[in-house]
Design an enzyme around this catalytic site. Structure first.
Site, PDB file in Angstrom:
ATOM      1  N   SER A   6       2.033  46.857 -54.735  1.00 29.69           N
ATOM      2  CA  SER A   6       2.327  46.487 -56.090  1.00 29.69           C
ATOM      3  C   SER A   6       1.684  47.068 -56.990  1.00 29.69           C
ATOM      4  O   SER A   6       2.173  46.723 -58.168  1.00 29.69           O
ATOM      5  CB  SER A   6       1.693  44.836 -55.801  1.00 29.69           C
TER       6      SER A   6
ATOM      7  N   HIS B 271      -3.793  53.866 -53.893  1.00 26.27           N
ATOM      8  CA  HIS B 271      -5.183  53.234 -53.574  1.00 26.27           C
ATOM      9  C   HIS B 271      -5.514  52.854 -52.273  1.00 26.27           C
ATOM     10  O   HIS B 271      -4.733  52.557 -51.734  1.00 26.27           O
ATOM     11  CB  HIS B 271      -5.242  52.096 -54.502  1.00 26.27           C
TER      12      HIS B 271
HETATM   13  P1  AMP Z   1      -1.229  46.928 -53.070  1.00 25.15           P
HETATM   14  O1  AMP Z   1      -0.599  45.311 -52.774  1.00 25.15           O
HETATM   15  O2  AMP Z   1      -1.465  47.510 -52.003  1.00 25.15           O
HETATM   16  O3  AMP Z   1      -0.611  47.512 -54.050  1.00 25.15           O
HETATM   17  O4  AMP Z   1      -2.682  46.595 -53.486  1.00 25.15           O
HETATM   18  C1  AMP Z   1      -3.005  46.311 -54.917  1.00 25.15           C
HETATM   19  C2  AMP Z   1      -4.264  45.669 -55.141  1.00 25.15           C
HETATM   20  O5  AMP Z   1      -4.768  45.433 -56.417  1.00 25.15           O
HETATM   21  C3  AMP Z   1      -4.105  44.059 -54.641  1.00 25.15           C
HETATM   22  O6  AMP Z   1      -5.263  43.904 -53.517  1.00 25.15           O
HETATM   23  C4  AMP Z   1      -4.668  43.329 -55.633  1.00 25.15           C
HETATM   24  O7  AMP Z   1      -5.394  42.310 -55.522  1.00 25.15           O
HETATM   25  C5  AMP Z   1      -5.645  44.342 -56.545  1.00 25.15           C
HETATM   26  N1  AMP Z   1      -5.512  44.236 -57.966  1.00 25.15           N
HETATM   27  C6  AMP Z   1      -4.467  44.171 -58.683  1.00 25.15           C
HETATM   28  N2  AMP Z   1      -5.089  43.970 -59.945  1.00 25.15           N
HETATM   29  C7  AMP Z   1      -6.302  44.211 -60.022  1.00 25.15           C
HETATM   30  C8  AMP Z   1      -7.367  44.101 -61.044  1.00 25.15           C
HETATM   31  N3  AMP Z   1      -7.034  44.053 -62.405  1.00 25.15           N
HETATM   32  N4  AMP Z   1      -8.560  44.334 -60.514  1.00 25.15           N
HETATM   33  C9  AMP Z   1      -8.734  44.696 -59.329  1.00 25.15           C
HETATM   34  N5  AMP Z   1      -7.874  44.542 -58.254  1.00 25.15           N
HETATM   35  C10 AMP Z   1      -6.846  44.653 -59.007  1.00 25.15           C
END
Ligand code: AMP
Ligand code: ZN
Length: 113
Positions: free
Chosen positions: A94, A99
């Site tokens: 997302s 990451h």
């Molecule tokens: P992915 O779904 O693999 O792209 O992981 C994105 C991750 O980033 C998810 O687990 C979200 O909860 C996390 N995330 C999104 N926005 C933030 C933020 N502002 N600070 C910390 N984590 C975040």
């Protein structure tokens, strides 16, 4: 660039940062899926794993080594933990800045959903 994780890396958007150096930043996931859920990002913007270049191999290795270091610090290394990249929307990516998720502190089931 309008990228959430670039903004966390450069301090424009706050996060609970647990580790930072010239190459990577690690911080608490805002929506944790386990008692310990950390996100490890490269300082360099790379949108998805599909954009990796040969020159990034050392960086990816360093991210994994850093996840292991953090798992040890968080005392989840012995019981077990999971590190994973989601690549593209079909796998649940997302935020389009690569990451590594570090998850632990509970039983991790397999296969993942
Ligand atoms: P992915 O779904 O693999 O792209 O992981 C994105 C991750 O980033 C998810 O687990 C979200 O909860 C996390 N995330 C999104 N926005 C933030 C933020 N502002 N600070 C910390 N984590 C975040
Ligand atoms: Zn970025």
């Amino acid at each position: 660039m309008d990228c959430l994780f670039c903004k966390i890396a450069n301090g424009e958007i706050p996060a609970q940062i647990i580790y930072r150096d010239d190459l990577i930043v690690a911080f608490d996931d805002i929506n944790p899926q386990a008692p310990q859920h950390k996100i490890i990002i490269p300082q360099k913007h790379i949108a998805t794993l599909n954009e990796l270049r040969g020159e990034d191999s050392e960086l990816i290795g360093y991210m994994v080594q850093s996840a292991v270091m953090l798992a040890k610090q968080l005392n989840i290394a012995h019981d077990g933990y999971r590190v994973l990249f989601n690549c593209n929307a079909g796998a649940g990516q997302s935020v389009f800045h690569i990451h590594l998720h570090l998850l632990g502190g509970r039983r991790m089931n397999w296969p993942p959903g």
